[in-house]
Design an enzyme around this catalytic site. Structure first.
Site, PDB file in Angstrom:
ATOM      1  N   LYS A  69      46.378  26.917  35.305  1.00  0.00           N
ATOM      2  CA  LYS A  69      45.653  28.182  35.359  1.00  0.00           C
ATOM      3  C   LYS A  69      46.526  29.229  36.038  1.00  0.00           C
ATOM      4  CE  LYS A  69      41.234  30.116  37.000  1.00  0.00           C
ATOM      5  NZ  LYS A  69      39.935  29.779  37.633  1.00  0.00           N
ATOM      6  N   SER A  91      35.942  31.625  34.765  1.00  0.00           N
ATOM      7  CA  SER A  91      37.332  32.017  35.012  1.00  0.00           C
ATOM      8  C   SER A  91      38.358  31.017  34.497  1.00  0.00           C
ATOM      9  CB  SER A  91      37.562  32.307  36.492  1.00  0.00           C
ATOM     10  OG  SER A  91      37.754  31.147  37.252  1.00  0.00           O
ATOM     11  N   SER A 130      33.449  27.763  38.085  1.00  0.00           N
ATOM     12  CA  SER A 130      34.477  28.039  37.077  1.00  0.00           C
ATOM     13  C   SER A 130      35.369  26.870  36.682  1.00  0.00           C
ATOM     14  CB  SER A 130      35.352  29.210  37.533  1.00  0.00           C
ATOM     15  OG  SER A 130      34.584  30.394  37.521  1.00  0.00           O
TER      16      SER A 130
END
Length: 465
Positions: free
Chosen positions: A82, A155, A179
């Protein structure tokens, strides 16, 4: 299994094939990169593909295999990160434009530990702006591979899409209000939000420092357990990391004998779609078949902590962005701007009230968990929301509070949770469930997740060819 099926193997399984020289790390990495080239122009899960770096890592991994050197648990396995985590030499924008030129000089601790285990970093995965609710207006949001008209999660959306679509074998996500768990539910994945402090947050951009949890996202509980075992542990670079140097996790689990699982049926089903309730009932039957004892419990009142999550997060995100907001306010999108302004406008007395309420809630959850091994709940009450439904949620504070009622409380309390696939809607969209454990009890979570997936096959379904 044909060569073209390799992209959907578990990370642990592909690591075994690499160790036994059935699969070449270089050929495997090229195959996944080619799949990214073919599919991600539509799915938009990657913020940055690190092609040359990944191939160089793969070549080094292959030399180590051929030379007979000791190999790590993820040796030669392509994963993705991420874009909230620092990766040395790679721009790390955190879903923003204000940080688009930031190039870290070191890896985040979790990334470093994955590299030490032999993992190959394919690239950085897209996320919402600053890891809050929506993507920056300049970003094309990741597309759910099960159906483009449905939410890909919050997210960690890029992590969810890439892992589900076979564009990496596993990924790192973060969870501040849900998330990791939301994109796992949306994409049919398994993810772990560990105990707060279990995984170092050194080198991870903050959203809300005391709410942020770093954790793995994978296609099975076994893989999520494998990754958690690698990235967990004390880190002197993160003063909030737990002191335990190593986390002892199970390798496999086939039953749940001896475990007591709590269920507050009224809390878990009120306002939930019928298909969510059906998935919960089905899971309860599976758990009892596996030998678990079910116990009805009363979960603490959550509405206050849910309503105050945004105020709590707002103050913390305002601090996290103090160097760029309001100085660069024009570069911020509307959702993150609104959250920062909430934080900047909150008085010290109001913030202290929020913290006291949060501390009281944490104590109540601790008391509940002292009498059970696990709590079961949905991830969200709405099954696979469409983009249109999400638009309505954004305009309705009551619906938004419902959305996070099963996730945000455990960010506020810091308790660990594992999200798991629990079925499908009539339209073929995944449904997520979660188990929650006491602080520090990730071993129980992982055991339960692996046993549940030994008895079910929801996690084996795939969205694409």
């Amino acid at each position: 299994m044909t060569h073209s099926d390799l992209h959907y193997l578990d990370a642990g399984a592909i690591a075994h094939r690499i160790r036994t020289r059935e699969v070449s790390p270089v050929e495997l990495t090229r195959m996944i990169l080619e799949r990214i080239d073919r599919l991600d122009t539509t799915l938009h899960s990657y913020a940055r593909v690190m092609r040359e770096e990944a191939l160089a890592q793969a070549a080094a991994a292959e030399r180590q295999v051929l030379s007979g050197e000791p190999l790590g648990a993820l040796h030669g396995v392509p994963i993705a990160i991420k874009d909230l985590y620092w990766v040395e030499g790679a721009p790390t924008a955190a879903g923003t434009t204000v940080h688009r030129d930031f190039v870290p000089r070191e890896d985040a601790t979790a990334v470093k530990r994955l590299r030490e285990a032999g993992a190959i970093v394919l690239g950085k995965l897209q996320l919402t702006e600053g890891a809050f609710a929506t993507h920056h207006p300049s970003v094309t949001p990741p597309v759910n591979p099960w159906h483009a008209n449905h939410w890909a999660g919050a997210s960690s959306s890029g992590s969810g899409v890439a892992t589900a679509a076979g564009l990496c074998y596993a990924s790192l996500g973060t969870d501040t209000g849900g998330s990791i768990r939301f994109p796992c539910a949306a994409n049919g994945l398994t993810g772990i939000k560990p105990t707060w402090g279990r995984v170092s947050r050194h080198g991870v951009f903050q959203l809300g420092a005391s709410l942020d949890h770093a954790g793995p996202m994978a296609r099975s509980a076994a893989d999520a357990t494998l990754l958690l075992g690698i990235i967990a542990g004390h880190d002197p670079l993160d003063p909030t990391s737990l002191p335990e140097a190593q986390l002892s996790l199970p390798d496999t689990a086939h039953d749940l004998r001896g475990l007591t699982i709590g269920i507050d049926y009224a809390w878990s089903t009120t306002g939930a779609d019928a298909v969510i309730v059906e998935a919960l009932d089905r899971a309860l039957r599976t758990l009892t078949d596996l030998g678990a004892t079910l116990r009805e419990v009363k979960f603490p009142h959550v509405r206050t902590v849910v309503d105050e999550w945004e105020t709590n997060c707002g103050v913390e995100v305002a601090v996290a962005h103090a160097q760029t907001y309001p100085r660069l306010a024009a570069e911020y999108g509307p959702a993150l701007t609104r959250l920062i302004e909430i934080g900047r406008e909150t008085s010290a007395m109001r913030y202290q009230e929020v913290l006291l309420n949060r501390a009281a809630f944490r104590g109540q959850v601790n008391k509940l968990m002292s009498g059970i091994d696990l709590l079961i709940a949905p991830v969200q009450p709405f099954a696979a929301p469409t983009h249109e439904q999400l638009g309505a949620l954004a305009q309705d504070p009551e619906l938004n509070a419902q959305l996070i009622q099963f996730t945000a409380p455990f960010n506020s309390s810091g308790h660990p949770s594992i999200a798991l696939p629990g079925g499908f809607t009539a339209g073929g969209m995944p449904i997520g469930l979660q188990f929650v454990a006491a602080h520090g009890a990730e071993a129980v979570l992982c055991r339960a997740g692996m046993a549940y997936q030994h008895a079910t096959d929801w996690h084996r379904a795939r969205p694409l060819d």
